[in-house]
Design a protein around this motif. Structure first.
Motif, PDB file in Angstrom:
ATOM      1  N   ASN A 184       0.839  -1.195   0.000  1.00  0.00           N
ATOM      2  CA  ASN A 184       0.000   0.000   0.000  1.00  0.00           C
ATOM      3  C   ASN A 184       0.876   1.248   0.000  1.00  0.00           C
ATOM      4  O   ASN A 184       2.022   1.221   0.439  1.00  0.00           O
ATOM      5  CB  ASN A 184      -0.906   0.020   1.225  1.00  0.00           C
TER       6      ASN A 184
ATOM      7  N   SER B 130       1.359   5.151   1.377  1.00  0.00           N
ATOM      8  CA  SER B 130       0.949   6.073   2.431  1.00  0.00           C
ATOM      9  C   SER B 130       1.925   7.242   2.432  1.00  0.00           C
ATOM     10  O   SER B 130       3.098   7.073   2.756  1.00  0.00           O
ATOM     11  CB  SER B 130       0.945   5.383   3.795  1.00  0.00           C
TER      12      SER B 130
ATOM     13  N   THR C 165       2.377  11.679   3.189  1.00  0.00           N
ATOM     14  CA  THR C 165       1.874  12.927   3.759  1.00  0.00           C
ATOM     15  C   THR C 165       2.341  14.047   2.857  1.00  0.00           C
ATOM     16  O   THR C 165       3.520  14.108   2.483  1.00  0.00           O
ATOM     17  CB  THR C 165       2.401  13.132   5.191  1.00  0.00           C
TER      18      THR C 165
ATOM     19  N   LYS D 299      -3.004  13.551   4.154  1.00  0.00           N
ATOM     20  CA  LYS D 299      -2.494  12.180   4.066  1.00  0.00           C
ATOM     21  C   LYS D 299      -3.215  11.501   2.909  1.00  0.00           C
ATOM     22  O   LYS D 299      -4.435  11.573   2.791  1.00  0.00           O
ATOM     23  CB  LYS D 299      -2.746  11.412   5.356  1.00  0.00           C
TER      24      LYS D 299
ATOM     25  N   THR E 174      -3.519   7.733   1.089  1.00  0.00           N
ATOM     26  CA  THR E 174      -3.203   6.310   1.087  1.00  0.00           C
ATOM     27  C   THR E 174      -3.781   5.692  -0.179  1.00  0.00           C
ATOM     28  O   THR E 174      -4.803   6.146  -0.692  1.00  0.00           O
ATOM     29  CB  THR E 174      -3.762   5.580   2.332  1.00  0.00           C
TER      30      THR E 174
ATOM     31  N   LYS F 135      -4.503   1.761  -2.025  1.00  0.00           N
ATOM     32  CA  LYS F 135      -4.499   0.307  -1.882  1.00  0.00           C
ATOM     33  C   LYS F 135      -4.931  -0.308  -3.205  1.00  0.00           C
ATOM     34  O   LYS F 135      -5.952   0.080  -3.776  1.00  0.00           O
ATOM     35  CB  LYS F 135      -5.466  -0.131  -0.785  1.00  0.00           C
TER      36      LYS F 135
ATOM     37  N   CYS G  96       3.420   5.787  -7.072  1.00  0.00           N
ATOM     38  CA  CYS G  96       2.985   7.165  -6.880  1.00  0.00           C
ATOM     39  C   CYS G  96       3.642   8.041  -7.944  1.00  0.00           C
ATOM     40  O   CYS G  96       4.862   7.991  -8.116  1.00  0.00           O
ATOM     41  CB  CYS G  96       3.390   7.648  -5.486  1.00  0.00           C
TER      42      CYS G  96
ATOM     43  N   GLN H 114      -8.199   5.050  -3.073  1.00  0.00           N
ATOM     44  CA  GLN H 114      -7.406   6.151  -2.527  1.00  0.00           C
ATOM     45  C   GLN H 114      -8.216   6.806  -1.415  1.00  0.00           C
ATOM     46  O   GLN H 114      -9.421   7.033  -1.574  1.00  0.00           O
ATOM     47  CB  GLN H 114      -7.147   7.161  -3.650  1.00  0.00           C
TER      48      GLN H 114
END
Length: 182
Positions: free
Chosen positions: A100, A102, A104, A114, A116, A118, A130, A177
């Motif tokens: 996953n 994650s 900031t 934040k 995230t 998956k 990303c 997301q």
């Protein structure tokens, strides 16, 4: 040639927004796919290029494919900043415990978000990459659908399934997301 359905869901709850794309192969042939959640975040105070106001944390150890310089390297610093034209793909390391994403994101004036991500492929976790993007001056001015000076007000942080995911007939893949104000 390929048949599929795509369902996109948006849920907003307080300070969180969840977006999810599910793709189902409804045909008789397997196919490869990629998907990104194109998340444009507003950066307060025209400070997208200020490394004290706009940065992304959580990508340490990720492999980088820099689309501007045509180079590949490993990201080892704590924060990623966008001092100029940035178009980079950050791929999770193979030994990462969770696939996953994650991160900031500082978005100016002390505000943080934040994000995230998956990914699931046929019910199994899929690695989430990303993409970070900002066109900077010259590219912003050349784009017909982007204001000449909007690059100072934004950062694009895009969770995605990019590693050549294949969907067999009848199987599903999804990318979810969650964006949360901190």
């Amino acid at each position: 040639e390929f048949d599929c359905t795509c369902d996109y869901t948006v849920r907003i709850n307080g300070t969180k927004m969840t977006t999810s794309l599910e793709i189902k192969n409804t045909g008789s042939k397997a196919f490869e796919f990629q998907t990104l959640q194109h998340t444009y975040l507003q950066v307060e105070g025209k400070s997208a290029q200020d490394p004290t106001q706009c940065y992304v944390e959580g990508l340490e150890g990720y492999g980088v494919v820099d689309k501007i310089t045509n180079t590949e390297y490993s990201w080892e610093k704590k924060a990623v900043t966008i001092p100029d034209n940035v178009d980079r793909v950050y791929n999770p390391p193979a030994d990462k415990v969770s696939s996953n994403l994650s991160v900031t994101v500082a978005v100016g004036e002390g505000k943080k978000v934040k994000i995230t991500g998956k990914g699931l492929l046929e019910g199994n976790q899929a690695p989430v990459s990303c993409v970070l993007w900002n066109p900077y001056k010259d590219k912003a001015a050349a784009m017909g659908d982007f204001g000449d000076d909007q690059y100072v007000d934004m950062i694009c942080v895009e969770p995605g399934l990019l590693s050549g995911s294949t969907l067999e007939p009848g199987k599903r893949g999804s990318l979810t997301q969650v964006i949360e104000m901190l």
